[in-house]
Design an enzyme around this catalytic site. Structure first.
Site, PDB file in Angstrom:
ATOM      1  N   LYS A  71     101.173  -6.122 -24.577  1.00 37.29           N
ATOM      2  CA  LYS A  71     100.259  -6.327 -25.702  1.00 37.29           C
ATOM      3  C   LYS A  71     101.057  -6.499 -26.998  1.00 37.29           C
ATOM      4  CE  LYS A  71      95.711  -4.404 -26.039  1.00 37.29           C
ATOM      5  NZ  LYS A  71      94.899  -3.214 -26.036  1.00 37.29           N
ATOM      6  N   ASN A  83      75.436   6.562 -33.012  1.00 37.51           N
ATOM      7  CA  ASN A  83      75.350   5.722 -31.817  1.00 37.51           C
ATOM      8  C   ASN A  83      74.177   6.138 -30.933  1.00 37.51           C
ATOM      9  OD1 ASN A  83      77.351   3.998 -32.499  1.00 37.51           O
ATOM     10  ND2 ASN A  83      78.866   4.746 -31.048  1.00 37.51           N
ATOM     11  N   LYS A  92      79.047   5.206 -23.052  1.00 37.91           N
ATOM     12  CA  LYS A  92      80.027   6.299 -23.022  1.00 37.91           C
ATOM     13  C   LYS A  92      79.669   7.378 -24.042  1.00 37.91           C
ATOM     14  CE  LYS A  92      83.995   5.160 -25.312  1.00 37.91           C
ATOM     15  NZ  LYS A  92      84.155   6.009 -26.479  1.00 37.91           N
ATOM     16  N   GLU A 141      84.501   4.982 -37.247  1.00 38.30           N
ATOM     17  CA  GLU A 141      84.255   3.557 -37.519  1.00 38.30           C
ATOM     18  C   GLU A 141      82.864   3.206 -36.997  1.00 38.30           C
ATOM     19  OE1 GLU A 141      83.921   1.494 -34.839  1.00 38.30           O
ATOM     20  OE2 GLU A 141      84.542   2.928 -33.315  1.00 38.30           O
ATOM     21  N   GLY A 175      74.734  -2.240 -23.515  1.00 41.57           N
ATOM     22  CA  GLY A 175      75.973  -2.054 -22.747  1.00 41.57           C
ATOM     23  C   GLY A 175      77.114  -1.864 -23.729  1.00 41.57           C
ATOM     24  N   CYS A 201      80.829   1.431 -26.084  1.00 32.73           N
ATOM     25  CA  CYS A 201      80.483   2.594 -26.914  1.00 32.73           C
ATOM     26  C   CYS A 201      79.194   3.294 -26.499  1.00 32.73           C
ATOM     27  CB  CYS A 201      80.404   2.176 -28.371  1.00 32.73           C
ATOM     28  SG  CYS A 201      82.040   1.818 -29.022  1.00 32.73           S
ATOM     29  N   LEU A 227      66.020  -3.389 -32.903  1.00 32.75           N
ATOM     30  CA  LEU A 227      64.694  -3.294 -32.287  1.00 32.75           C
ATOM     31  C   LEU A 227      64.482  -4.497 -31.382  1.00 32.75           C
ATOM     32  CD1 LEU A 227      61.873  -2.163 -34.762  1.00 32.75           C
ATOM     33  CD2 LEU A 227      62.784  -0.951 -32.784  1.00 32.75           C
ATOM     34  N   THR A 243      89.062   6.585 -25.544  1.00 35.77           N
ATOM     35  CA  THR A 243      88.539   7.884 -25.110  1.00 35.77           C
ATOM     36  C   THR A 243      87.515   7.616 -24.003  1.00 35.77           C
ATOM     37  OG1 THR A 243      86.923   7.729 -26.921  1.00 35.77           O
ATOM     38  CG2 THR A 243      88.883   9.059 -27.323  1.00 35.77           C
TER      39      THR A 243
HETATM   40  C1  UDX Z   1      88.086   2.556 -29.336  1.00 35.97           C
HETATM   41  C2  UDX Z   1      88.040   4.061 -29.411  1.00 35.97           C
HETATM   42  O1  UDX Z   1      89.200   4.607 -28.987  1.00 35.97           O
HETATM   43  C3  UDX Z   1      86.870   4.598 -28.712  1.00 35.97           C
HETATM   44  O2  UDX Z   1      86.802   5.993 -28.842  1.00 35.97           O
HETATM   45  C4  UDX Z   1      85.674   4.001 -29.350  1.00 35.97           C
HETATM   46  O3  UDX Z   1      84.495   4.552 -28.853  1.00 35.97           O
HETATM   47  C5  UDX Z   1      85.700   2.528 -29.113  1.00 35.97           C
HETATM   48  O4  UDX Z   1      86.834   2.007 -29.639  1.00 35.97           O
HETATM   49  P1  UDX Z   1      89.057   0.584 -28.084  1.00 35.97           P
HETATM   50  O5  UDX Z   1      89.738   0.209 -29.353  1.00 35.97           O
HETATM   51  O6  UDX Z   1      87.951  -0.268 -27.594  1.00 35.97           O
HETATM   52  O7  UDX Z   1      88.488   2.060 -28.183  1.00 35.97           O
HETATM   53  O8  UDX Z   1      90.084   0.932 -26.979  1.00 35.97           O
HETATM   54  P2  UDX Z   1      91.082   0.030 -26.174  1.00 35.97           P
HETATM   55  O9  UDX Z   1      90.752  -1.401 -26.365  1.00 35.97           O
HETATM   56  O10 UDX Z   1      91.159   0.664 -24.834  1.00 35.97           O
HETATM   57  O11 UDX Z   1      92.457   0.284 -26.963  1.00 35.97           O
HETATM   58  C6  UDX Z   1      93.198   1.447 -26.958  1.00 35.97           C
HETATM   59  C7  UDX Z   1      94.665   1.057 -27.181  1.00 35.97           C
HETATM   60  O12 UDX Z   1      95.446   2.247 -27.285  1.00 35.97           O
HETATM   61  C8  UDX Z   1      95.277   0.232 -26.058  1.00 35.97           C
HETATM   62  O13 UDX Z   1      95.907  -0.903 -26.597  1.00 35.97           O
HETATM   63  C9  UDX Z   1      96.295   1.187 -25.413  1.00 35.97           C
HETATM   64  O14 UDX Z   1      97.413   0.499 -24.893  1.00 35.97           O
HETATM   65  C10 UDX Z   1      96.647   2.077 -26.573  1.00 35.97           C
HETATM   66  N1  UDX Z   1      97.151   3.404 -26.184  1.00 35.97           N
HETATM   67  C11 UDX Z   1      96.458   4.176 -25.322  1.00 35.97           C
HETATM   68  C12 UDX Z   1      98.332   3.877 -26.731  1.00 35.97           C
HETATM   69  O15 UDX Z   1      98.990   3.193 -27.513  1.00 35.97           O
HETATM   70  N2  UDX Z   1      98.787   5.114 -26.393  1.00 35.97           N
HETATM   71  C13 UDX Z   1      98.118   5.909 -25.512  1.00 35.97           C
HETATM   72  O16 UDX Z   1      98.572   7.022 -25.227  1.00 35.97           O
HETATM   73  C14 UDX Z   1      96.910   5.433 -24.965  1.00 35.97           C
HETATM   74  C1  UDX Z   2      78.179  -0.180 -31.326  1.00 36.72           C
HETATM   75  C2  UDX Z   2      77.686   0.301 -32.700  1.00 36.72           C
HETATM   76  O1  UDX Z   2      76.708  -0.609 -33.207  1.00 36.72           O
HETATM   77  C3  UDX Z   2      78.832   0.449 -33.654  1.00 36.72           C
HETATM   78  O2  UDX Z   2      78.378   0.992 -34.890  1.00 36.72           O
HETATM   79  C4  UDX Z   2      79.865   1.376 -33.033  1.00 36.72           C
HETATM   80  O3  UDX Z   2      80.966   1.521 -33.857  1.00 36.72           O
HETATM   81  C5  UDX Z   2      80.299   0.855 -31.691  1.00 36.72           C
HETATM   82  O4  UDX Z   2      79.172   0.684 -30.854  1.00 36.72           O
HETATM   83  P1  UDX Z   2      78.900  -2.506 -30.243  1.00 36.72           P
HETATM   84  O5  UDX Z   2      79.004  -1.741 -28.963  1.00 36.72           O
HETATM   85  O6  UDX Z   2      79.991  -3.435 -30.635  1.00 36.72           O
HETATM   86  O7  UDX Z   2      78.695  -1.511 -31.483  1.00 36.72           O
HETATM   87  O8  UDX Z   2      77.592  -3.399 -30.154  1.00 36.72           O
HETATM   88  P2  UDX Z   2      76.100  -3.376 -30.694  1.00 36.72           P
HETATM   89  O9  UDX Z   2      75.900  -4.563 -31.543  1.00 36.72           O
HETATM   90  O10 UDX Z   2      75.741  -2.069 -31.247  1.00 36.72           O
HETATM   91  O11 UDX Z   2      75.306  -3.619 -29.330  1.00 36.72           O
HETATM   92  C6  UDX Z   2      75.361  -2.682 -28.264  1.00 36.72           C
HETATM   93  C7  UDX Z   2      74.481  -3.109 -27.129  1.00 36.72           C
HETATM   94  O12 UDX Z   2      73.111  -2.994 -27.487  1.00 36.72           O
HETATM   95  C8  UDX Z   2      74.679  -4.565 -26.681  1.00 36.72           C
HETATM   96  O13 UDX Z   2      74.634  -4.609 -25.270  1.00 36.72           O
HETATM   97  C9  UDX Z   2      73.502  -5.290 -27.290  1.00 36.72           C
HETATM   98  O14 UDX Z   2      73.127  -6.433 -26.569  1.00 36.72           O
HETATM   99  C10 UDX Z   2      72.427  -4.211 -27.220  1.00 36.72           C
HETATM  100  N1  UDX Z   2      71.375  -4.363 -28.235  1.00 36.72           N
HETATM  101  C11 UDX Z   2      71.670  -4.258 -29.562  1.00 36.72           C
HETATM  102  C12 UDX Z   2      70.067  -4.561 -27.831  1.00 36.72           C
HETATM  103  O15 UDX Z   2      69.776  -4.643 -26.625  1.00 36.72           O
HETATM  104  N2  UDX Z   2      69.105  -4.668 -28.806  1.00 36.72           N
HETATM  105  C13 UDX Z   2      69.359  -4.570 -30.138  1.00 36.72           C
HETATM  106  O16 UDX Z   2      68.428  -4.670 -30.943  1.00 36.72           O
HETATM  107  C14 UDX Z   2      70.687  -4.356 -30.530  1.00 36.72           C
END
Ligand code: UDX
Ligand code: UDX
Length: 471
Positions: A35, A227, A282, A150, A276, A279, A269, A85
């Protein structure tokens, strides 16, 4: 300000690039060498609007990439932890990456620094991070642990970061809060928005955003509670959509009627096939589990999750009702990502639905503007990938709309109709007006609205109750 961001995933990379755009010197640290090499070469590993521009603007200057966490900590005043996480089998958040990063950070603390949780973590994590850093030899006077959750949505993460509704700073000392205030000053004092090279202002954003200072624990809770509330809103409207289907009401009209109440609001809404992503699923499980550990049975969250699961099953039933038997049917599927605007397929309801359909004997031809490569890794037998919506539709028994990509709401309906073997569209995202679809000759099934059938069409399977009502 000199900043280290640990983890170059969806959150860390966006945060690092945006901090650089605010004028800070940023080192993004990751332990994934491939990466890092790709990032250093100038590649952009995720599909995220404005991220390529920001990386291009700051790479090698204010934004550096490294695998040396120790050196990055020594060089920085603030270390943001944005490693994953993921959920464990029991639904708790797996905090082992956070712990190992905290352990390593400890050795680099040689003058006052703040360690900031950016990943979504359960309440009390900051206390543990503090303990781990102390256990590994850092001087208690030389650091504070803060929580700065965030609220980035994938696809709009850069503008969500730079034009947030609010900035939440969870800090237990004024000194620590002061560092975070300084980092976010260009946003909270509005100066970023005056710059000619600022990322364009999205609709709806109110600037400057308020900066809300809370205790660290409150900030940790704010993230989980936000969330959970948003997921609850989605499950609520999905449940209402099911009632609309039973009584022949139109959920779109209901949404408009309730969403214009300013106490409820129109966003999040939209009914569909369930939420899905990396976030909501989980975080709901983790929040449920945290609450239980604290002695509170948060059963409301169980119901939110149950409705979400049920929503997918309902959609499958809709497909069966529209097509009768599924074995051997060829289905065009538009959408693989968990939502529009991203290449992310983690916990994507579209992927889960495709897997169920394949299990029932369907052949799926899928198209997604960004998520095909990632989907190929998890979908193998009986799934083909097309390079545009019309190729996917060619010869198919029906078309399924599973992701709310903008381009899917502006398809050439006449061409689509010609391509399909049968003009049947089952829309899990309510992208079309049923009347218009019927006028274009489609049998059209959507969520929370009565099916629309073209004039003179043979009645399709779903004859019970809702089947033949036309809006
Ligand atoms: C993040 C947050 O961590 C999660 O809690 C939140 O709910 C969603 O966003 P995300 O950025 O999507 O997760 O995670 P991911 O795309 O898995 O990236 C984590 C990065 O950390 C990876 O690039 C991985 O290589 C790196 N990593 C992981 C480290 O550098 N050191 C470690 O020990 C573990
Ligand atoms: C979410 C939170 O919005 C964000 O604040 C947090 O930091 C990370 O998690 P994200 O997972 O990127 O962001 O997507 P989001 O736009 O929230 O959508 C989540 C899921 O809900 C998607 O599958 C989307 O299709 C669904 N969704 C969203 C619906 O089905 N209906 C809606 O009205 C909005």
């Amino acid at each position: 300000m000199r900043i280290a961001v640990v983890g170059s995933g969806y959150v860390g990379l966006v945060a690092g690039a945006c901090f650089a755009d605010l004028g800070h010197d940023v080192i993004v640290v990751d332990n994934d060498q491939q990466k890092l090499a790709a990032l250093t070469r100038g590649e952009v590993p995720i599909h995220e609007k404005f991220l390529p521009e920001l990386l291009q603007r700051h790479r090698g200057q204010r934004l550096k990439f490294s695998d040396d966490l120790h050196a990055a900590v020594r060089a920085s005043a603030a270390i943001f932890v944005a490693v994953g996480t993921p959920p464990t089998d029991s639904g708790d958040a797996d905090l082992s990456y956070v712990e190992s990063v905290a352990r390593e950070i400890s050795g680099g603390i040689d003058d006052y620094k703040i360690v900031v949780e950016k990943s979504t973590v359960p309440v009390y994590t900051s206390e543990w991070v503090r303990k781990i850093i102390l256990r590994n030899g850092a001087d208690a006077e030389l650091f504070d642990v803060a929580s700065n959750p965030e609220f980035l949505r994938e696809g709009t993460a850069v503008t969500d970061f730079l034009f947030p509704d609010r900035i939440v700073v969870g800090a237990d000392s004024e000194r620590c809060a002061g560092v975070l205030r300084e980092i976010y000053a260009p946003l909270s004092d509005g100066s970023y928005y005056q710059r000619a090279d600022a990322i364009p202002h999205p609709d709806r954003a109110q600037v400057p955003p308020p900066l809300i200072v809370t205790s660290t624990k409150s900030a940790e809770l704010i993230k989980h509670a936000s969330n959970a509330f948003l997921a609850m809103k989605i499950s609520f409207i999905n449940a209402v959509a099911s009632i609309c289907e039973s009584v022949g009401a139109n959920v779109q009209q209901v949404c408009r009627g309730i969403g214009t109440d300013s106490r409820i609001g129109p966003r999040f809404l939209n009914p569909g096939i369930g939420y899905g992503g990396s976030c909501f699923p989980k975080d709901l499980m983790a929040f449920r589990s945290v609450a239980r550990e604290c002695g509170y049975e948060f059963r409301l969250l169980d119901e939110v999750m149950r409705i979400n699961e049920e929503q997918r099953q309902r959609f499958l039933r809709k497909v069966r009702n529209a097509l009768w038997t599924l074995r051997g049917k060829r289905l065009a599927v538009l959408g693989l990502a968990f939502k529009g605007g991203t290449d992310d397929i983690r916990e994507s309801p579209a992927i889960l639905l495709i897997q169920s359909l394949v299990q029932e004997g369907c052949v799926v031809v899928a198209y997604d503007p960004a998520a095909t490569e990632r989907a190929r890794e998890v979908l193998r037998s009986n799934v083909e990938f097309a390079s545009n919506p019309y190729d996917a539709a060619a010869g198919a028994d029906a078309l399924l709309l599973l992701t709310e990509w903008e381009e899917f709401s502006a398809l050439d309906l006449a061409q689509l109709n010609r391509k399909l073997r049968y003009p049947i569209v089952i829309d899990g995202r309510n992208l079309y007006d049923p009347e218009i679809m019927a006028a274009h000759g489609f049998s059209y099934y959507s969520v929370g609205r009565a099916p629309a059938l073209p004039e003179g069409s043979p009645t399709s399977g779903d004859g019970r109750g809702q089947g033949q009502k036309k809006i």
